[in-house]
Motif scaffolding. Structure first.
Motif, mmCIF file in Angstrom:
data_model
loop_
_atom_site.group_PDB
_atom_site.id
_atom_site.type_symbol
_atom_site.label_atom_id
_atom_site.label_comp_id
_atom_site.label_asym_id
_atom_site.label_seq_id
_atom_site.Cartn_x
_atom_site.Cartn_y
_atom_site.Cartn_z
ATOM 1 N N GLN A 150 0.822 -1.140 0.083
ATOM 2 C CA GLN A 150 0.061 -0.158 -0.039
ATOM 3 C C GLN A 150 0.734 1.168 0.055
ATOM 4 N N SER A 151 2.147 1.216 0.417
ATOM 5 C CA SER A 151 2.954 2.317 0.479
ATOM 6 C C SER A 151 4.293 1.739 0.524
ATOM 7 N N TYR A 152 5.227 2.816 -0.089
ATOM 8 C CA TYR A 152 6.717 2.656 -0.133
ATOM 9 C C TYR A 152 7.474 3.853 0.425
ATOM 10 N N THR A 153 8.600 3.551 0.853
ATOM 11 C CA THR A 153 9.525 4.768 1.349
ATOM 12 C C THR A 153 10.921 4.471 0.842
ATOM 13 N N ARG A 154 11.594 5.856 0.722
ATOM 14 C CA ARG A 154 12.911 5.552 0.039
ATOM 15 C C ARG A 154 14.006 5.519 1.361
ATOM 16 N N VAL A 155 14.745 4.485 1.096
ATOM 17 C CA VAL A 155 15.808 4.250 1.971
ATOM 18 C C VAL A 155 17.060 4.230 0.976
ATOM 19 N N GLY A 156 18.038 5.342 1.246
ATOM 20 C CA GLY A 156 19.221 5.299 0.245
ATOM 21 C C GLY A 156 18.662 5.399 -1.183
ATOM 22 N N GLU A 157 19.286 4.576 -1.925
ATOM 23 C CA GLU A 157 18.585 4.501 -3.422
ATOM 24 C C GLU A 157 17.557 3.618 -3.605
ATOM 25 N N LEU A 158 17.174 2.973 -2.741
ATOM 26 C CA LEU A 158 16.149 2.113 -2.945
ATOM 27 C C LEU A 158 14.852 2.569 -2.543
ATOM 28 N N GLU A 159 13.594 1.941 -2.942
ATOM 29 C CA GLU A 159 12.450 2.098 -2.339
ATOM 30 C C GLU A 159 11.949 0.910 -1.593
ATOM 31 N N LEU A 160 11.496 0.895 -0.594
ATOM 32 C CA LEU A 160 11.300 -0.285 0.303
ATOM 33 C C LEU A 160 9.916 -0.180 0.801
ATOM 34 N N PRO A 161 9.274 -1.249 1.202
ATOM 35 C CA PRO A 161 7.924 -1.318 1.473
ATOM 36 C C PRO A 161 7.685 -0.472 2.915
ATOM 37 N N ARG A 162 6.598 0.224 3.069
ATOM 38 C CA ARG A 162 6.164 0.902 4.151
ATOM 39 C C ARG A 162 4.994 0.187 4.666
ATOM 40 N N ILE A 163 3.786 0.142 4.083
ATOM 41 C CA ILE A 163 2.726 -0.392 4.631
ATOM 42 C C ILE A 163 2.501 -1.516 3.744
ATOM 43 N N ILE A 164 2.363 -2.896 4.269
ATOM 44 C CA ILE A 164 2.092 -3.975 3.929
ATOM 45 C C ILE A 164 0.705 -4.750 4.323
ATOM 46 N N PHE A 165 -0.283 -5.168 3.609
ATOM 47 C CA PHE A 165 -1.454 -5.760 4.014
ATOM 48 C C PHE A 165 -1.366 -7.362 3.485
ATOM 49 N N ILE A 166 -1.369 -8.326 4.496
ATOM 50 C CA ILE A 166 -1.168 -9.777 4.209
ATOM 51 C C ILE A 166 -2.454 -10.519 4.564
ATOM 52 N N LYS A 167 -2.724 -11.264 3.616
ATOM 53 C CA LYS A 167 -3.986 -11.982 4.118
ATOM 54 C C LYS A 167 -4.040 -13.430 3.540
ATOM 55 N N ARG A 168 -4.267 -14.508 4.407
ATOM 56 C CA ARG A 168 -4.330 -15.788 3.867
ATOM 57 C C ARG A 168 -5.375 -16.018 3.228
ATOM 58 N N VAL A 169 -5.259 -16.584 1.889
ATOM 59 C CA VAL A 169 -6.244 -16.871 1.013
ATOM 60 C C VAL A 169 -6.414 -18.215 1.019
ATOM 61 N N THR A 170 -7.706 -18.847 1.777
ATOM 62 C CA THR A 170 -8.204 -20.199 1.749
ATOM 63 C C THR A 170 -9.471 -20.566 1.006
ATOM 64 N N SER A 171 -9.518 -21.786 0.590
ATOM 65 C CA SER A 171 -10.528 -22.339 -0.254
ATOM 66 C C SER A 171 -11.764 -22.348 0.628
ATOM 67 N N PHE A 172 -13.118 -22.288 0.227
ATOM 68 C CA PHE A 172 -14.093 -22.261 1.231
ATOM 69 C C PHE A 172 -14.366 -23.822 1.560
ATOM 70 N N MET A 173 -13.807 -24.700 0.769
ATOM 71 C CA MET A 173 -13.693 -26.121 1.323
ATOM 72 C C MET A 173 -12.915 -26.165 2.505
ATOM 73 N N ASP A 174 -12.028 -25.571 2.514
ATOM 74 C CA ASP A 174 -11.011 -25.907 3.546
ATOM 75 C C ASP A 174 -11.481 -25.096 5.028
ATOM 76 N N THR A 175 -12.308 -25.814 5.460
ATOM 77 C CA THR A 175 -13.147 -25.220 6.823
ATOM 78 C C THR A 175 -12.017 -25.331 7.965
ATOM 79 N N ASP A 176 -10.928 -26.115 7.904
ATOM 80 C CA ASP A 176 -10.040 -26.194 9.151
ATOM 81 C C ASP A 176 -9.140 -25.103 8.872
ATOM 82 N N ALA A 177 -8.881 -24.408 7.852
ATOM 83 C CA ALA A 177 -7.680 -23.393 7.764
ATOM 84 C C ALA A 177 -8.004 -22.119 8.615
#
Length: 199
Positions: A150-177
């Motif tokens: 969702q957002s990056y920041t400059r660190v030296g010569e590089l652009e590195l992540p600042r805000i990251i959203f992570i979600k586990r994607v599971t199948s609707f059949m995988d009820t135990d996940a």
């Protein structure tokens, strides 16, 4: 692996690296200190944790503090072992993700995060990638996880992540996940001095 590029929404006068060059530059980052916060939500509860992650080569030290039932948690990982230290006990195992799941009750994608936090796909699994107009990862699907940058920041010569959203994607059949969502808000990226040891 599939890869899509998003067209620019606004002009930018700073140099743009190719995706191939960016991957090479980011892969060369093997030492850092990251400070920030993790907003963790599972099917049972949500909580906010303070994060400090120090990496030096193959050695990682990740500190999590917040309203965990066990208080402060320190994960120390190197190629030979994984150790997790709480306020009153020390645990050892070979697998960091399983160890965290056993102790704090949530399986966090620690192995993938080593790459995702730099804006890279992990090299040991197939992925679907979407790039933004500066050839940075905007969206990544890998190993049952969806990662949104969702957002990056400059660190030296590089652009590195600042805000990251992570979600586990599971199948609707995988009820135990386990349903897990993480939001990483990184307040600082620091390159440690050579031979500096984490506290």
């Amino acid at each position: 692996m599939s890869c899509t590029t998003i067209l620019p929404v606004a002009p930018d006068n700073t140099p743009v690296r190719s995706w191939q060059q960016r991957q090479q530059d980011l892969a060369n980052i093997t030492s850092w200190e990251i400070n920030g916060r993790i907003f963790l939500r599972t099917r049972k509860e949500g909580q906010q944790l303070n994060l400090r992650w120090v990496r030096q080569g193959n050695r990682h030290q990740i500190d999590l503090t917040g309203p965990l039932s066990i208080g402060h948690v320190r994960l120390i990982r190197d190629p030979d072992s994984v150790k997790l230290v709480t306020d009153d006990k020390t645990y050892q195992a070979q697998d960091a993700e399983q160890l965290l799941a056993d102790v704090i009750g949530a399986r966090l994608p620690v192995n993938g995060l080593d790459y995702w936090i730099r804006g890279l796909p992990a090299p040991d699994a197939t992925s679907e990638q979407t790039l933004d107009y500066r050839n940075r990862l905007q969206q990544l699907r890998q190993s049952e996880w969806e990662i949104l940058y969702q957002s990056y920041t400059r660190v030296g010569e590089l652009e590195l992540p600042r805000i990251i959203f992570i979600k586990r994607v599971t199948s609707f059949m995988d009820t135990d996940a386990e349903d897990i969502e993480l939001r990483l808000a990184i307040s600082s990226w620091v390159q440690p001095k050579e031979n500096e040891q984490p506290d």
